[in-house]
Design a protein around this motif. Structure first.
Motif, PDB file in Angstrom:
ATOM      1  N   TRP A  19      31.034  51.176  71.705  1.00 44.59           N
ATOM      2  CA  TRP A  19      29.601  51.507  71.717  1.00 44.59           C
ATOM      3  C   TRP A  19      29.205  52.314  72.947  1.00 44.59           C
ATOM      4  O   TRP A  19      29.623  52.023  74.057  1.00 44.59           O
ATOM      5  N   THR A  45      29.222  47.657  68.913  1.00 46.46           N
ATOM      6  CA  THR A  45      27.800  47.293  68.852  1.00 46.46           C
ATOM      7  C   THR A  45      27.258  47.152  70.275  1.00 46.46           C
ATOM      8  O   THR A  45      28.027  47.126  71.235  1.00 46.46           O
ATOM      9  N   TRP A  46      25.941  47.021  70.398  1.00 45.17           N
ATOM     10  CA  TRP A  46      25.306  47.122  71.720  1.00 45.17           C
ATOM     11  C   TRP A  46      25.698  45.978  72.665  1.00 45.17           C
ATOM     12  O   TRP A  46      26.351  46.216  73.678  1.00 45.17           O
ATOM     13  N   ASN A 308      21.825  58.035  68.393  1.00 41.67           N
ATOM     14  CA  ASN A 308      22.515  56.857  67.853  1.00 41.67           C
ATOM     15  C   ASN A 308      22.961  57.090  66.414  1.00 41.67           C
ATOM     16  O   ASN A 308      22.600  58.079  65.786  1.00 41.67           O
ATOM     17  N   SER A 312      25.289  51.978  58.567  1.00 44.53           N
ATOM     18  CA  SER A 312      25.206  50.531  58.732  1.00 44.53           C
ATOM     19  C   SER A 312      26.082  50.095  59.909  1.00 44.53           C
ATOM     20  O   SER A 312      27.066  50.749  60.250  1.00 44.53           O
ATOM     21  N   GLN A 313      25.710  48.957  60.489  1.00 44.03           N
ATOM     22  CA  GLN A 313      26.501  48.429  61.596  1.00 44.03           C
ATOM     23  C   GLN A 313      27.927  48.097  61.153  1.00 44.03           C
ATOM     24  O   GLN A 313      28.880  48.306  61.905  1.00 44.03           O
ATOM     25  N   ASP A 314      28.074  47.647  59.900  1.00 40.94           N
ATOM     26  CA  ASP A 314      29.428  47.361  59.384  1.00 40.94           C
ATOM     27  C   ASP A 314      30.289  48.616  59.421  1.00 40.94           C
ATOM     28  O   ASP A 314      31.462  48.563  59.766  1.00 40.94           O
ATOM     29  N   ASP A 316      29.818  51.241  61.411  1.00 42.12           N
ATOM     30  CA  ASP A 316      30.097  51.547  62.827  1.00 42.12           C
ATOM     31  C   ASP A 316      31.307  50.737  63.303  1.00 42.12           C
ATOM     32  O   ASP A 316      32.217  51.261  63.948  1.00 42.12           O
ATOM     33  N   SER A 322      30.350  54.070  68.159  1.00 45.13           N
ATOM     34  CA  SER A 322      28.948  54.245  67.785  1.00 45.13           C
ATOM     35  C   SER A 322      28.198  54.936  68.908  1.00 45.13           C
ATOM     36  O   SER A 322      28.253  54.501  70.051  1.00 45.13           O
TER      37      SER A 322
END
Ligand code: FRU
Length: 559
Positions: A19, A45-46, A308, A312-314, A316, A322
């Motif tokens: 990320w 992720t963040w 950004n 979807s996060q999945d 990423d 990301s």
């Protein structure tokens, strides 16, 4: 296929994996460019508590080598995250990083810290130390714990003191979005100025302030600049704020008073100086948390912003990365004194390989579409459109002034008009089922013309349930004075479509996820869906080579 390499940018800045969010601490030091960035070493992720400062170096702002993280959340004053901040080069050529430490003390507390190179003689500044006397600025009593962050680059006032600006919400949970000024003699002991630099009651919390001097037309940029001394040489400054509740960056040109340390925005009648959400934007697409620095090697100001993902996060997580940065952009004040212009730094042109000259002097009639062959998904396209049919333009409605995005949403590329929509279709599949449209519409307004620029993502991917907005901004030019022409440059990079309209007066960055990106058949077209004639007076397109961005390709070396 959706998780494949097809959408990974080839020349926009991103780490090898994981990320990334805000650009942090950009600087030029001893012949080397440094870019730090909000980085989660643990995944795509963040993760607020895990954030480190990623660190990369470059000789040309295009090819980057990754170093170890510069700051990690390991000290008592940053154990819950090393958040955003900036670099300042102190006398003796010693760089200092100021950043926000997030402390987990039962509830969240944010403080400002400083860090220095462990060995200032290391040309790459690989290791950074955080003095034990941190935090240098504790949380003020009138600021709620989680609303105090993102120190700017420091500058020196006429009194010889350093100044930084820090974003804060002042006065309880419903406090006022403020940008506070701190002053210091030694870069260690900081004292808050009674007056904030700027406040915006309506804006909620703001983040990542950036204040920089701009040169009046005819004045050399290198004579200003925090890099080379007091900022008082500049007549005017730009203040940029990132507004949390809209997740957009806004800027105003205005007057910074370096004695009392306040900023007074100078805005047009339709905007509100006190509500920064009505100001102009560096980018009318989706970027956030931009940050600039003064590049003393080329006497220019350079800006980055975080774009950004909107998949979807999945997805990423499946891809393992990301977030990207825009291309580095040169920023300067337009002759009109009201807006800044931005242009990809000239070094990007070193990536230009095969040149495809398209439609020189061609006409694009109503409903017309012309294809430019062989450009692909990594390209730089420059066009100039000439509009002999200006008089046919529709009348502009004044209530459209503050919502260009809505105008683009209601009038996408497929909605016919009089003067426009005309422009480019990029990242287009062979059958044109998928494409991203970047276009203009011209309206008649107060005996003059008003130009709207849009990036329409509604057809950008065949995938369902995707975020496919239409972005829009006005292009503030007198089109008659420009010889009835308007220019467009679009940088295409797999999942990034970054456009500069009207010579960089209006920029729109979009992220796109076309299904066809997995094969190499991406095309560019010119189109005109208005009844008025449009001429293409210039169109040049280049395939762009892949840059070395934090992964080793070919023979990149810092030598
Ligand atoms: C902006 C921001 C900053 C903060 C950082 C944390 O995107 O929220 O205010 O310092 O990101 O990653």
């Amino acid at each position: 296929a959706r998780h494949g390499v097809g959408i990974r940018p080839a020349y926009h800045f991103l780490p090898a994996k994981n990320w990334q969010n805000d650009p942090n601490g950009p600087m030029y030091h001893n012949g080397v460019y440094h870019l730090f960035y909000q980085y989660n070493p643990l995944g795509a992720t963040w993760g607020a508590g895990n954030l480190s400062w990623g660190h990369s170096i470059s000789r040309d702002l295009v090819n980057w080598a990754a170093l170890d993280t510069a700051l990690d959340p390991t000290a008592p004053f940053d154990n819950n995250g090393c958040w955003s901040g900036s670099a300042t080069i102190l006398p003796g050529s010693i760089p200092a990083l100021m950043y926000t430490g997030r402390i987990d003390a039962g509830k969240e507390v944010q403080v400002q810290n400083v860090a220095f190179p462990k060995n200032p003689a290391d040309p790459l500044l690989r290791e950074w130390v955080k003095p034990a006397y941190n935090p240098v600025i504790p949380l003020p009593a009138d600021v709620p714990g989680d609303n105090f962050r993102d120190p700017t680059t420091a500058w020196v006032g006429r009194d010889g003191l350093w100044r930084i600006a820090v974003a804060a919400k002042v006065g309880g949970p419903n406090g006022i979005a403020s940008t506070l000024i701190y002053r210091s003699k030694d870069f260690r002991h900081w004292k808050r100025n009674a007056l904030p630099l700027y406040t915006s009651r309506a804006a909620g919390m703001v983040e990542c302030p950036d204040l920089f001097p701009v040169a009046e037309p005819g004045v050399e940029e290198g004579r200003l600049g925090y890099a080379s001394g007091p900022a008082s040489g500049a007549v005017r400054h730009v203040l940029k704020l990132s507004v949390m509740n809209t997740t957009q960056d806004y800027y105003a040109v205005g007057r910074y008073d370096d004695v009392v340390d306040t900023f007074v925005p100078e805005v047009d009648a339709e905007r509100n100086a006190d509500d920064c959400r009505t100001w102009r934007r560096f980018d009318y697409g989706h970027v956030y948390a931009s940050k600039s620095f003064f590049d003393s090697s080329k006497n220019r100001r350079v800006l980055w912003a975080w774009a950004n993902e909107s998949d979807s996060q999945d997805n990423d997580i499946a891809r393992g990365w990301s977030g990207v940065q825009t291309v580095p952009r040169k920023v300067w004040l337009d002759e009109d004194g009201k807006q800044v212009r931005q242009w990809p730094i000239e070094e990007i042109e070193t990536l230009r390989s095969k040149r495809v000259v398209g439609l020189l002097g061609a006409q694009v009639n109503a409903g017309g579409v012309n294809k430019i062959i062989g450009v692909g998904a990594q390209a730089d396209v420059e066009a100039i459109f000439e509009i002999p049919s200006l008089e046919e333009a529709e009348t502009f409605q004044p209530n459209w002034l503050l919502d260009p995005q809505k105008l683009c949403e209601e009038n996408g590329a497929s909605v016919p008009g009089r003067v426009g929509p005309f422009g480019l279709l990029v990242m287009a599949s062979s059958n044109m089922q998928e494409h991203t449209a970047i276009f203009f519409r011209v309206f008649r307004h107060n005996q003059k013309y008003k130009v709207l620029m849009c990036t329409d993502l509604t057809r950008s991917t065949g995938r369902d349930n995707m975020y496919k907005p239409s972005y829009g901004g006005f292009v503030d030019i007198d089109i008659e004075q420009q010889g009835r022409t308007i220019s467009l440059r679009t940088l295409i990079d797999h999942s990034v479509v970054e456009s500069f309209g009207g010579g960089g007066r209006t920029c729109i960055t979009a992220r796109v996820y076309p299904e066809h990106a997995e094969n190499k058949n991406s095309h560019v077209f010119v189109f005109n869906n208005g009844t008025g004639l449009v001429k293409v007076s210039k169109l040049e397109a280049w395939r762009l080579a892949m840059a070395s961005v934090n992964v080793v390709h070919g023979h990149f070396s810092l030598k």
